[in-house]
Write a protein that holds these residues in place. Structure first.
Motif, mmCIF file in Angstrom:
data_model
loop_
_atom_site.group_PDB
_atom_site.id
_atom_site.type_symbol
_atom_site.label_atom_id
_atom_site.label_comp_id
_atom_site.label_asym_id
_atom_site.label_seq_id
_atom_site.Cartn_x
_atom_site.Cartn_y
_atom_site.Cartn_z
ATOM 1 N N GLY A 168 13.754 79.994 43.058
ATOM 2 C CA GLY A 168 14.546 80.616 41.837
ATOM 3 C C GLY A 168 15.455 79.648 41.054
ATOM 4 N N GLY A 169 15.471 78.273 41.525
ATOM 5 C CA GLY A 169 16.357 77.344 40.834
ATOM 6 C C GLY A 169 15.662 77.417 39.208
ATOM 7 N N GLU A 170 16.436 76.827 38.141
ATOM 8 C CA GLU A 170 16.138 76.459 37.041
ATOM 9 C C GLU A 170 16.525 75.198 36.575
ATOM 10 O OE1 GLU A 170 16.695 79.612 33.969
ATOM 11 O OE2 GLU A 170 15.750 81.197 35.109
ATOM 12 N N THR A 171 15.692 74.619 35.907
ATOM 13 C CA THR A 171 15.953 73.273 35.394
ATOM 14 C C THR A 171 15.376 73.244 34.233
ATOM 15 O OG1 THR A 171 15.972 70.663 35.883
ATOM 16 C CG2 THR A 171 13.897 72.105 36.507
ATOM 17 N N THR A 172 15.283 72.002 33.260
ATOM 18 C CA THR A 172 14.690 71.499 32.296
ATOM 19 C C THR A 172 14.144 70.350 32.317
ATOM 20 O OG1 THR A 172 16.536 70.285 31.380
ATOM 21 C CG2 THR A 172 16.671 72.684 30.682
ATOM 22 N N LEU A 173 12.766 70.343 31.502
ATOM 23 C CA LEU A 173 12.073 69.147 31.581
ATOM 24 C C LEU A 173 11.914 68.735 30.089
ATOM 25 C CD1 LEU A 173 9.076 70.351 33.836
ATOM 26 C CD2 LEU A 173 10.834 68.985 34.420
ATOM 27 N N LYS A 174 12.285 67.475 29.700
ATOM 28 C CA LYS A 174 12.207 67.047 28.322
ATOM 29 C C LYS A 174 10.943 66.485 28.504
ATOM 30 C CE LYS A 174 16.504 67.296 27.060
ATOM 31 N NZ LYS A 174 16.960 67.837 25.553
ATOM 32 N N ALA A 175 10.345 66.673 27.106
ATOM 33 C CA ALA A 175 8.896 66.107 26.675
ATOM 34 C C ALA A 175 8.812 65.838 25.180
ATOM 35 C CB ALA A 175 7.950 67.187 27.186
ATOM 36 N N ASP A 176 7.831 64.862 24.793
ATOM 37 C CA ASP A 176 7.582 64.747 23.680
ATOM 38 C C ASP A 176 6.666 65.621 22.801
ATOM 39 O OD1 ASP A 176 9.236 62.144 23.169
ATOM 40 O OD2 ASP A 176 7.904 61.610 24.633
ATOM 41 N N LEU A 177 5.960 66.121 23.763
ATOM 42 C CA LEU A 177 4.733 67.018 23.392
ATOM 43 C C LEU A 177 4.705 68.284 24.471
ATOM 44 C CD1 LEU A 177 2.408 67.540 21.578
ATOM 45 C CD2 LEU A 177 0.894 66.263 22.970
ATOM 46 N N VAL A 178 4.460 69.265 24.011
ATOM 47 C CA VAL A 178 4.445 70.723 24.945
ATOM 48 C C VAL A 178 3.088 71.301 24.571
ATOM 49 C CG1 VAL A 178 5.376 72.690 25.760
ATOM 50 C CG2 VAL A 178 6.960 70.725 25.216
ATOM 51 N N ILE A 179 2.286 71.458 25.448
ATOM 52 C CA ILE A 179 0.972 72.234 25.132
ATOM 53 C C ILE A 179 1.200 73.531 25.862
ATOM 54 C CG2 ILE A 179 -1.356 72.302 25.171
ATOM 55 C CD1 ILE A 179 -1.151 69.094 24.979
ATOM 56 N N ASP A 180 0.665 74.632 25.240
ATOM 57 C CA ASP A 180 0.477 76.020 26.025
ATOM 58 C C ASP A 180 -0.666 76.473 26.106
ATOM 59 O OD1 ASP A 180 0.612 78.496 26.756
ATOM 60 O OD2 ASP A 180 1.610 79.409 25.109
ATOM 61 N N ALA A 181 -1.079 76.243 27.205
ATOM 62 C CA ALA A 181 -2.430 76.821 27.761
ATOM 63 C C ALA A 181 -2.446 77.959 28.865
ATOM 64 C CB ALA A 181 -3.235 75.567 28.304
ATOM 65 N N THR A 182 -1.559 78.888 28.806
ATOM 66 C CA THR A 182 -1.262 79.922 29.690
ATOM 67 C C THR A 182 -2.165 80.984 29.634
ATOM 68 O OG1 THR A 182 0.524 80.761 28.311
ATOM 69 C CG2 THR A 182 1.180 79.198 29.948
ATOM 70 N N GLY A 183 -3.159 80.971 28.518
ATOM 71 C CA GLY A 183 -3.930 82.190 28.341
ATOM 72 C C GLY A 183 -3.275 83.456 27.874
ATOM 73 N N ARG A 184 -3.931 84.621 28.026
ATOM 74 C CA ARG A 184 -3.709 85.815 27.531
ATOM 75 C C ARG A 184 -2.358 86.164 27.857
ATOM 76 N NH1 ARG A 184 -7.606 89.575 25.911
ATOM 77 N NH2 ARG A 184 -9.747 88.670 26.222
ATOM 78 N N ALA A 185 -1.418 85.548 28.648
ATOM 79 C CA ALA A 185 -0.222 86.001 28.997
ATOM 80 C C ALA A 185 0.630 85.067 28.461
ATOM 81 C CB ALA A 185 0.056 85.854 30.772
ATOM 82 N N SER A 186 0.586 84.318 27.529
ATOM 83 C CA SER A 186 1.059 83.508 26.770
ATOM 84 C C SER A 186 2.530 84.196 26.319
ATOM 85 C CB SER A 186 0.647 82.689 25.529
ATOM 86 O OG SER A 186 1.335 81.962 24.731
ATOM 87 N N ARG A 187 3.620 83.315 26.415
ATOM 88 C CA ARG A 187 5.069 83.862 25.756
ATOM 89 C C ARG A 187 5.219 82.982 24.673
ATOM 90 N NH1 ARG A 187 7.419 87.670 28.290
ATOM 91 N NH2 ARG A 187 9.452 86.925 27.311
ATOM 92 N N THR A 188 4.413 82.273 24.092
ATOM 93 C CA THR A 188 5.083 81.523 23.078
ATOM 94 C C THR A 188 5.577 82.206 21.879
ATOM 95 O OG1 THR A 188 3.701 79.363 23.581
ATOM 96 C CG2 THR A 188 4.103 79.913 21.289
ATOM 97 N N PRO A 189 4.890 83.374 21.484
ATOM 98 C CA PRO A 189 5.503 84.271 20.295
ATOM 99 C C PRO A 189 6.937 84.601 20.525
ATOM 100 C CG PRO A 189 3.022 85.006 20.947
ATOM 101 C CD PRO A 189 3.530 84.129 21.842
ATOM 102 N N GLN A 190 7.266 84.810 21.896
ATOM 103 C CA GLN A 190 8.680 85.386 22.333
ATOM 104 C C GLN A 190 9.369 84.073 22.077
ATOM 105 O OE1 GLN A 190 6.125 86.398 24.001
ATOM 106 N NE2 GLN A 190 6.020 88.569 23.993
ATOM 107 N N TRP A 191 9.040 82.966 22.574
ATOM 108 C CA TRP A 191 9.803 81.718 22.482
ATOM 109 C C TRP A 191 10.283 81.128 20.999
ATOM 110 C CZ3 TRP A 191 6.086 79.025 26.872
ATOM 111 C CH2 TRP A 191 6.704 79.782 27.953
ATOM 112 N N LEU A 192 9.366 81.164 20.079
ATOM 113 C CA LEU A 192 9.249 81.143 18.972
ATOM 114 C C LEU A 192 10.352 81.989 18.220
ATOM 115 C CD1 LEU A 192 5.597 80.069 17.955
ATOM 116 C CD2 LEU A 192 7.502 78.518 18.218
#
Length: 469
Positions: free
Chosen positions: A164-188
């Protein structure tokens, strides 16, 4: 923060441990210092079911274009898959297909093929190949809850661990490959990126599948497919048998609203007998089921048009089913994911010029176009389909493709032109080349078959089965 020419990618995060995520990791592996794959569930070490992949219970195959793309990313993967029991099935030489326009012939000397295996085996072979790379690591039982950064640049992700703990991961490139359940529309939207266009076309097909112990050697046994006919007034039904590893058949049956299969094992064979031809029912009558019946309703075609968004965050890529999910009837998902990963790799090979992520996203969208055209161009003609109705141009195109398909039942040239496209090795526009138009105009050069075209050797095996009843 903006992208600059050839700015290095020190750290990448791939969201989702699916085959699409693994292939994306393979695509970028030569351009990053480290890749971390974030997966919500446990990843099996072998060809076992992976939680969160209900479609794995249904038939899967790799089109030739997808198989070649995988080998381009992960050399020798297809040979490893074949060594583990997968089948390389030549199209249409080792296929028995009943199209709406008739039975396709089993032409000799064809160059196209499909790779058939269980989804679990395919995922396992790809996963093991990718995870050999020391630059790639996996963090399981972890969910991504949002993107870091702004509408101009994604700089990482927020994650929630198993405790249940939350943290952040820094990255130069993020790739969404989560399939039909993708939440990228909401994140954008949370980042202020709005106006995302979505296409959703749903024929309402329901899938029911189970695995059988084949009553004949599965090696060199043909793929069998009964396609749905959208011209018929009743709801569409379809079915297929794929030879897979372990001398098993993977059998899937599909039906639209009004004629949908259920999970009742006692009704599976009975439903197979309601298809446009009883060949699948006749074959599984001699086979022994080794699994229960699995059912899924998630068969809609859904596509997000990220390539049209402005602004598009630098450092963000979306591919696989997270970008475009297809009716599984057409067997395109993993192949499109592989072709998209190749497009990503090729974009990186050209250097990280300004707007690299947007350009790569547009290249990935183009990789999706052929499969999308094939799936939607068929599904919109079923009377049960929602999301889009065929217009005049769609109906005219359907009439031409139907004529070309009928020609393909008796013309090697027409059959090759169609399989070029179905195998994802040529764009749909290739079907209107002068030579193909001429073939469609002339029509089939051989008489139509009146039933499934089994070889003499296959007929002997089937007669032996009948005699042993």
């Amino acid at each position: 923060m903006t992208e600059t020419l050839d700015s290095p990618i020190k750290r990448a995060v791939v969201v989702g441990g699916s085959s699409a995520g693994m292939l994306a990791a393979a695509a970028i592996a030569d351009h990053v210092d480290s890749i971390e794959i974030i997966e919500a569930h446990e990843l099996p070490t072998g060809p076992e079911p992976r939680t969160g992949v209900p479609q794995a219970a249904h038939i899967h195959f790799l089109q030739a274009g997808g198989a070649e793309a995988i080998d381009s990313l992960l050399p020798d993967t297809i040979n490893r898959l074949l060594a583990a029991g997968a089948h390389r099935v030549p199209m249409t030489t080792n296929m028995i297909v009943h199209s709406p326009e008739g039975w396709y012939r089993r032409w000799r000397n064809t160059t196209h093929y499909v790779i058939t295996a269980s989804r679990n085996l395919t995922d396992s072979i790809i996963r093991n190949q990718v995870l050999k790379n020391p630059r790639v690591s996996v963090r399981t039982h972890t969910r991504v809850t949002g993107l870091l950064g702004s509408n101009r640049h994604a700089t990482g992700v927020r994650v929630r661990e198993a405790d249940g703990g939350e943290t952040t991961l820094k990255a130069d490139l993020v790739i969404d490959a989560t399939g039909r359940a993708s939440r990228t529309p909401q994140w954008l939207e949370e980042m202020g990126v709005t106006g995302l266009a979505e296409d959703r076309i749903d024929s309402g097909l329901v899938y029911a599948s189970r695995i059988y112990r084949a009553p004949v050697p599965a090696r060199n046994w043909p793929v069998v497919a009964i396609q749905a006919d959208p011209r018929l007034p009743q709801p569409g039904t379809a079915g297929g048998i794929l030879p897979i590893e372990g001398d098993h058949w993977h059998v899937s049956l599909m039906g639209a609203p009004g004629r949908q299969p259920t999970s009742d094992p006692s009704q599976f064979a009975a439903f197979a007998r309601t298809l446009r031809h009883p060949v699948i029912a006749d074959l599984i009558e001699h086979a022994e089921p080794v699994t229960d019946v699995s059912v899924t309703h998630s068969t809609a075609n859904r596509r997000y048009h990220y390539e049209r968004l402005n602004p598009w965050p630098a450092g963000l890529i979306v591919l696989g089913d997270a970008l475009a999910a297809f009716n599984p009837l057409y067997g395109q998902g993993i192949s499109v994911a592989a072709l998209s990963a190749v497009a990503l790799r090729d974009a990186l090979d050209r250097g990280r010029a300004p707007n690299f992520a947007r350009r790569a996203q547009r290249d990935i969208a183009r990789c999706t176009n052929t499969a999308w055209t094939l799936a939607v161009g068929q599904d919109i003609h079923f009377p049960t389909t929602t999301g889009k109705s065929p217009n005049l141009a769609d109906r005219l195109l359907r009439r031409y493709i139907s004529r070309l398909s009928r020609t393909a039942t008796g013309s090697f040239h027409a059959a090759t032109a169609l399989t070029d496209v179905v195998a994802l090795q040529a764009p749909p526009t290739s079907l209107v080349k002068p030579s193909v138009l001429l073939a469609a105009l002339i029509g089939p050069q051989r008489p139509q078959l009146h039933g499934p075209q089994f070889t003499p050797a296959e007929q002997i095996l089937l007669k032996n089965l009948e005699a042993s009843k």
